[in-house]
Design a protein around this motif. Structure first.
Motif, short mmCIF file in Angstrom:
data_model
loop_
_atom_site.label_atom_id
_atom_site.label_comp_id
_atom_site.label_asym_id
_atom_site.label_seq_id
_atom_site.Cartn_x
_atom_site.Cartn_y
_atom_site.Cartn_z
N VAL A 55 0.83 -1.20 0.00
CA VAL A 55 0.00 0.00 0.00
C VAL A 55 0.87 1.25 0.00
CG1 VAL A 55 -1.72 1.30 1.31
CG2 VAL A 55 -1.88 -1.20 1.18
N GLN A 56 1.97 1.23 0.75
CA GLN A 56 2.83 2.39 0.87
C GLN A 56 3.61 2.67 -0.41
OE1 GLN A 56 5.77 2.15 4.01
NE2 GLN A 56 5.73 4.35 4.34
N SER A 57 4.08 1.61 -1.08
CA SER A 57 4.90 1.82 -2.28
C SER A 57 4.06 2.11 -3.52
CB SER A 57 5.76 0.58 -2.54
OG SER A 57 4.96 -0.57 -2.79
N LEU A 58 2.76 1.82 -3.46
CA LEU A 58 1.91 2.02 -4.64
C LEU A 58 1.87 3.49 -5.07
CD1 LEU A 58 -0.04 0.57 -6.62
CD2 LEU A 58 -1.89 1.12 -5.02
N GLN A 59 2.00 4.40 -4.10
CA GLN A 59 1.92 5.82 -4.44
C GLN A 59 2.99 6.24 -5.45
OE1 GLN A 59 3.26 8.79 -1.65
NE2 GLN A 59 4.35 7.28 -0.42
N TRP A 60 4.10 5.47 -5.54
CA TRP A 60 5.18 5.86 -6.42
C TRP A 60 4.87 5.63 -7.90
CZ3 TRP A 60 8.60 9.22 -5.20
CH2 TRP A 60 8.91 9.41 -3.85
N VAL A 61 3.82 4.86 -8.19
CA VAL A 61 3.39 4.75 -9.58
C VAL A 61 2.90 6.12 -10.07
CG1 VAL A 61 1.78 3.61 -11.16
CG2 VAL A 61 2.77 2.33 -9.25
N LEU A 62 2.25 6.85 -9.20
CA LEU A 62 1.80 8.22 -9.52
C LEU A 62 2.89 9.24 -9.22
CD1 LEU A 62 -0.40 10.29 -10.25
CD2 LEU A 62 -1.17 10.16 -7.87
N SER A 63 3.48 9.14 -8.03
CA SER A 63 4.41 10.17 -7.58
C SER A 63 5.76 10.14 -8.31
CB SER A 63 4.66 10.02 -6.08
OG SER A 63 3.45 10.13 -5.35
#
Length: 499
Positions: A55-63
């Motif tokens: 869940v935490q690393s998923l944001q890096w697909v956008l960020s």
């Protein structure tokens, strides 16, 4: 075959077939860059399940995309001015195409994040080169019309990305939110080669402010990275405070370096052009609220109302039409009333839409609770992007066009990252408090969304206030510009000959 730039000043480049093709190509490139900032939003659940993201690393697909997109923007703009806009544009397109292909074929989370980081670098080269080509190719009222179309495309892409992401991720699969870029990039590379004359010249590294490039890129990367991570580690954490302080220090040193440099990466004289700085700040503040709006509405529709990916995407279709209509009306109003009234009214309409959306209930319906606010926000978004884009490039000399384009788009990327970071923290804190008070999860999540959308509305309303300090241009051609055009008709031989 006649060069567009060598036509008499009275001739309208946009009235020619070649002029329309040039504008279409540049706007298509802009659309591609802007749409990839939001197209993965709806696809994130499918990406997480397929590639095993936490869940935490998923944001890096956008960020990851936003990080390098914003971090390398100033460098990309200056490179376009120094080494040739067509060359830099094509380089960016190649990087974007290759990284999109790698991302679409990714077999691991790390591979996808790396591809998104590279995509951002490609976009940071493409966008300022494309916008500076537009502002140096078209003059006078043509320039205003072209900038109006560009601004409308920028606003439309933000909404259309969510729509397209939902349709593709639930149709052929999430990989196509990246693979769909390939045919567009290949066509763009070919059309760039055909439509624009070779403007390359021998690179003079002495003319590139390497120290400024390192300072600005490091400062922007650290700033965007810190903003992205702040909601997870905490705004009062030592890591966040140190990151923000470090970014500010680097950017201050960068400004000092630019003031002393003979060949600055970003000539500070650009800020002496009346209204440019205010337009860039207006963009930064407005985008902070608008980009966050898409994030929270998508969260609300999927996690509270239970919409599927494709239903969420299709829910943005009316908003896309609203942006397109407002952009067209706004472009038509610019020559009559000027950029400032359109900008202020657009921001106020956008804020009104967000205030409406901030009232969404846990058991809301699309027609009653979402559609009216989304349409108000759409009309504001379309009008505002058209006018801000025009105002931020008004009066900029050709040799600084890449810098002005980069500055505007850097403001947009930093604003997007800043808004997501701040408003996500507000929403998360409110939701946690409600859950601790034993409020049911859907209601607790809705309360968090309401708090965030209210803050977004205040932010966009603040952009309307800042817009009062911009110039009010109607696209008049200064006498000096006409004289220069007569005296040096071949000063900017960018496009290939008109048919």
């Amino acid at each position: 075959m006649t060069n567009l730039a060598s036509s008499p000043p009275s001739a309208s480049a946009l009235s020619t077939r070649r002029g329309k093709q040039v504008l279409g190509l540049l706007c298509a490139i802009a659309f591609l860059d802007f749409v990839d900032a939001s197209i993965v939003n709806v696809a994130l659940p499918s990406i997480r399940e397929d590639l095993g993201f936490s869940v935490q690393s998923l944001q890096w697909v956008l960020s990851g995309y936003l990080l390098t997109y914003g971090g390398f923007m100033l460098l990309g703009g200056r490179a376009a001015d120094l080494f040739g806009r067509r060359r830099v544009l094509q380089t960016g397109q190649v990087i974007f195409a290759v990284s999109s292909l790698v991302g679409g074929l990714s077999q691991s989370s790390g591979m996808l994040v790396a591809a998104r980081l590279c995509q951002g670098v490609g976009a940071a080269l493409m966008l300022p080169a494309a916008l500076s080509l537009l502002t140096t190719t078209f003059t006078g009222t043509d320039r205003h019309k072209a900038l109006g179309v560009w601004g409308g495309v920028a606003g439309l892409a933000s909404a259309f990305g969510v729509l397209l992401g939902g349709v593709l991720s639930e149709g052929p699969g999430w990989r196509w939110v990246l693979l769909v870029n390939e045919p567009v990039c290949l066509a763009g590379i070919a059309c760039t080669f055909v439509l624009f004359a070779d403007d390359r010249h021998r690179p003079d590294l002495r003319a590139l402010d390497l120290r400024g490039a390192l300072l600005s890129t490091a400062g922007m990367l650290l700033l965007v990275y810190t903003l992205i991570k702040a909601p997870d580690v905490g705004w009062d954490a030592a890591r966040t405070i140190a990151g923000l302080a470090g970014a500010v220090a680097l950017l201050v040193v960068f400004i000092v370096n630019e003031a002393r440099s003979d060949n600055p990466l970003l000539p500070l004289s650009i800020f002496r052009i009346r209204g440019v700085a205010a337009a860039d700040v207006t963009m930064l503040i407005a985008v902070a609220g608008i980009i966050a709006m898409f994030f929270f509405l998508t969260l609300y529709m999927q996690n509270v109302l239970g919409y599927s990916q494709i239903k969420t995407g299709l829910s943005y279709l009316p908003l896309c039409f609203g942006v397109a209509i407002a952009a067209g009306i706004g472009s038509g109003l610019l020559p009559r009333v000027g950029t400032k009234p359109v900008m202020v009214v657009g921001a106020l309409l956008g804020a009104a839409g967000l205030f409406w959306l901030a009232q969404v209930p846990a058991h809301g319906t699309f027609a009653a609770d979402l559609l009216p606010g989304m349409m108000l926000a759409a009309f504001g978004l379309g009008a505002m992007f058209v006018s801000v884009t025009t105002a931020a490039n008004e009066g900029v000399p050709p040799d600084q066009a890449g810098g002005a384009a980069a500055l505007l788009n850097a403001s947009q990327q930093v604003g997007g990252a800043l808004g997501l970071a701040i408003f996500s923290a507000l929403a998360t804190a409110r939701t946690r408090d409600q859950l601790a008070a034993h409020v049911p999860p859907p209601a607790a999540l809705t309360d968090g969304v309401q708090r965030a959308l209210l803050a977004c509305g205040i932010c966009v309303a603040a952009a309307a206030v800042v817009a009062l300090w911009t110039t009010n241009s109607r696209g008049e051609v200064p006498i000096e510009a006409e004289a220069d055009a007569h005296a040096e008709p071949d000063a900017e031989p960018l496009p290939a000959g008109a048919a």
